[in-house]
Design an enzyme around this catalytic site. Structure first.
Site, mmCIF file in Angstrom:
data_model
loop_
_atom_site.group_PDB
_atom_site.id
_atom_site.type_symbol
_atom_site.label_atom_id
_atom_site.label_comp_id
_atom_site.label_asym_id
_atom_site.label_seq_id
_atom_site.Cartn_x
_atom_site.Cartn_y
_atom_site.Cartn_z
ATOM 1 N N HIS A 57 0.837 -1.195 0.000
ATOM 2 C CA HIS A 57 0.000 0.000 0.000
ATOM 3 C C HIS A 57 0.878 1.253 0.000
ATOM 4 O O HIS A 57 2.091 1.193 0.181
ATOM 5 C CB HIS A 57 -0.924 -0.007 1.211
ATOM 6 C CG HIS A 57 -2.023 -1.017 1.106
ATOM 7 N ND1 HIS A 57 -3.051 -1.093 2.010
ATOM 8 C CD2 HIS A 57 -2.274 -1.984 0.171
ATOM 9 C CE1 HIS A 57 -3.879 -2.070 1.662
ATOM 10 N NE2 HIS A 57 -3.418 -2.627 0.559
ATOM 11 N N GLU A 76 1.248 3.777 2.108
ATOM 12 C CA GLU A 76 1.983 4.103 3.326
ATOM 13 C C GLU A 76 3.251 3.255 3.453
ATOM 14 O O GLU A 76 4.296 3.734 3.898
ATOM 15 C CB GLU A 76 1.100 3.891 4.556
ATOM 16 C CG GLU A 76 -0.148 4.773 4.586
ATOM 17 C CD GLU A 76 -1.368 4.093 3.983
ATOM 18 O OE1 GLU A 76 -2.473 4.307 4.501
ATOM 19 O OE2 GLU A 76 -1.220 3.332 2.993
ATOM 20 N N CYS A 83 -5.611 1.538 6.329
ATOM 21 C CA CYS A 83 -6.375 0.324 6.620
ATOM 22 C C CYS A 83 -5.999 -0.228 7.989
ATOM 23 O O CYS A 83 -4.895 -0.043 8.484
ATOM 24 C CB CYS A 83 -6.165 -0.720 5.532
ATOM 25 S SG CYS A 83 -4.456 -1.280 5.366
ATOM 26 N N ALA A 125 -21.346 7.602 -29.090
ATOM 27 C CA ALA A 125 -21.001 8.619 -30.081
ATOM 28 C C ALA A 125 -22.243 8.884 -30.914
ATOM 29 O O ALA A 125 -22.978 7.957 -31.269
ATOM 30 C CB ALA A 125 -19.860 8.134 -30.970
ATOM 31 N N THR A 179 -26.065 -4.892 -30.191
ATOM 32 C CA THR A 179 -24.716 -4.437 -30.549
ATOM 33 C C THR A 179 -23.788 -5.624 -30.757
ATOM 34 O O THR A 179 -22.988 -5.650 -31.700
ATOM 35 C CB THR A 179 -24.160 -3.504 -29.457
ATOM 36 O OG1 THR A 179 -24.997 -2.352 -29.353
ATOM 37 C CG2 THR A 179 -22.740 -3.058 -29.779
ATOM 38 N N ASP A 236 -22.453 -5.811 -34.545
ATOM 39 C CA ASP A 236 -21.110 -5.246 -34.697
ATOM 40 C C ASP A 236 -19.978 -6.230 -34.431
ATOM 41 O O ASP A 236 -18.823 -5.934 -34.744
ATOM 42 C CB ASP A 236 -20.939 -4.040 -33.764
ATOM 43 C CG ASP A 236 -21.905 -2.915 -34.090
ATOM 44 O OD1 ASP A 236 -22.484 -2.939 -35.191
ATOM 45 O OD2 ASP A 236 -22.087 -2.027 -33.237
ATOM 46 N N LEU A 256 -14.334 -5.449 -27.707
ATOM 47 C CA LEU A 256 -14.392 -4.825 -26.371
ATOM 48 C C LEU A 256 -13.076 -4.957 -25.617
ATOM 49 O O LEU A 256 -13.056 -5.121 -24.395
ATOM 50 C CB LEU A 256 -15.547 -5.421 -25.549
ATOM 51 C CG LEU A 256 -16.953 -5.294 -26.147
ATOM 52 C CD1 LEU A 256 -17.992 -5.808 -25.157
ATOM 53 C CD2 LEU A 256 -17.256 -3.860 -26.549
ATOM 54 N N ARG A 261 -6.906 -1.865 -27.509
ATOM 55 C CA ARG A 261 -5.985 -2.091 -28.628
ATOM 56 C C ARG A 261 -5.239 -0.822 -29.056
ATOM 57 O O ARG A 261 -4.119 -0.895 -29.538
ATOM 58 C CB ARG A 261 -6.745 -2.652 -29.838
ATOM 59 C CG ARG A 261 -7.467 -3.956 -29.533
ATOM 60 C CD ARG A 261 -8.187 -4.510 -30.749
ATOM 61 N NE ARG A 261 -9.177 -3.605 -31.314
ATOM 62 C CZ ARG A 261 -10.396 -3.415 -30.793
ATOM 63 N NH1 ARG A 261 -10.771 -4.054 -29.703
ATOM 64 N NH2 ARG A 261 -11.251 -2.586 -31.380
ATOM 65 N N GLY A 266 -25.904 -0.872 -27.145
ATOM 66 C CA GLY A 266 -26.447 0.185 -27.985
ATOM 67 C C GLY A 266 -27.456 1.065 -27.241
ATOM 68 O O GLY A 266 -27.526 1.072 -26.011
#
Length: 349
Positions: free
Chosen positions: A51, A53, A78, A157, A204, A208, A212, A215, A292
């Protein structure tokens, strides 16, 4: 800006470097100051590793100096054993006399216990420095623990005249309308690398065949999610390539495979709530919904979103699938090589 705010601001700068790498842990930065000089600093770099700290303390060569120093951290240390030992114990062990904290941790395993442990050890603790900024940085973490669901980002979009695509069917050979430009696409892939999960609707996925994945930039792929009530999506599609973990929500009972898991839900009940409950159970703290329009509108209609990121191009198509409509006004507008990027926040009651 007072001196405490200056050092907490530095903690936030350090913490932000962990975006996309530390979830489901929060992003945390820590600075150690003595006589107005920073003598050590660190941040949580990778989930399961040290962590903030710990890294800050380890960066101080002369540990005797810690007994006179002030430790700054944007989130309460923590107090429990997880992947690593409690940071509160480390602070006590090194006899650091002063600790300044940005905000309290709302995780039920911490939530004031770290501060209580420090105070009982005789440490002078100050809290609430740049608290709003500290909560904003870890909005995913706080949403998950306080609302019992991921932080939800809607993205789409649209054309200048308000369409997200031409009207297509499964039999169409027409490809998806390319609305946003290459720089906007690169930014989208950066966003994907920063979130834990990404979702598209059945239409979708069918129309399409999306990957996902990340890249256009360097970064790790989010968990891929879609719906396939009656298992209509062809198994040769990218979502089934097992290249990265994928969840398919379905009405059927289907054996899961490596990186391809089927989750049975009741499509007669609230689908979105069932999905969010499953993601909460899996420690998924952030979800980006890319479409979509049907699935985007489902989240909007139920008021289950936190942020929307909308690209608007200058092209017009005059008819097609209407883009979702938000009642909120954008909080920011940005030009991405000709595309307008509008950012919205959901003003929840």
């Amino acid at each position: 800006m007072n001196i405490h705010e200056t050092y907490i601001k530095r903690c936030l700068e350090l913490a932000a470097k962990g975006l996309g790498n530390v979830a489901p842990n929060p992003m945390v930065g820590s600075v150690i100051v003595l006589d107005g000089n920073i003598i050590g600093e660190g941040f949580h770099q990778q989930y399961g590793q040290a962590h903030a700290e710990v890294n800050a303390v380890n960066s101080v060569e002369n540990k005797d100096l810690l007994k006179k120093a002030t430790l700054y951290v944007n989130l309460e240390p923590c107090s429990h054993f997880g992947k690593t030992p409690p940071c509160a114990d480390l602070i006590i062990e090194h006899k650091i006399p002063y600790v300044v904290i940005g905000t309290i941790d709302s995780n039920s395993m911490v939530c004031g216990r770290g501060i209580e442990k420090l105070v009982k050890a005789g440490i002078d603790v100050k809290t609430g420095v740049l608290e709003n900024e500290c909560k904003e940085l870890n909005k995913r973490f706080f949403t998950y623990h306080e609302k019992k669901r991921p932080y939800i980002i809607l993205k789409w979009a649209q054309t200048a005249d308000g369409f997200v695509d031409a009207k297509r069917t499964e039999d169409s050979t027409e490809k998806a309308l390319q609305i946003s430009n290459s720089d906007s696409k690169k930014l989208l892939h950066k966003w994907r690398s920063e979130e834990q999960a990404i979702m598209v609707g059945t239409n979708t996925a069918l129309l399409d065949n999306p990957s996902l994945t990340v890249r256009e930039v360097q970064g790790k792929n989010p968990l891929r999610i879609t719906f396939d009530k009656w298992l209509r999506i062809p198994t040769e599609f990218h979502l089934f390539d097992k290249s990265t973990p994928t969840l398919i929500f379905t009405a059927n009972s289907v054996p899961s495979e490596t990186n391809l898991e089927y989750v049975t839900i009741d499509f007669e009940k609230d689908i979105i709530l069932q999905v969010l409950a499953e993601l909460y159970k899996r420690n998924i703290q952030s979800l980006i919904v890319e479409g979509g329009s049907q699935v985007l509108n489902s989240f909007i209609d139920e008021g289950l979103w936190d942020e929307a990121r909308v690209f608007i191009s200058d092209q017009k198509i005059e008819k097609g699938l209407h883009a979702p409509v938000l009642k909120e006004n954008p909080i920011s507008k940005q030009n991405i090589s000709g595309d307008k990027l509008m950012i919205y926040l959901h003003l929840q009651p």
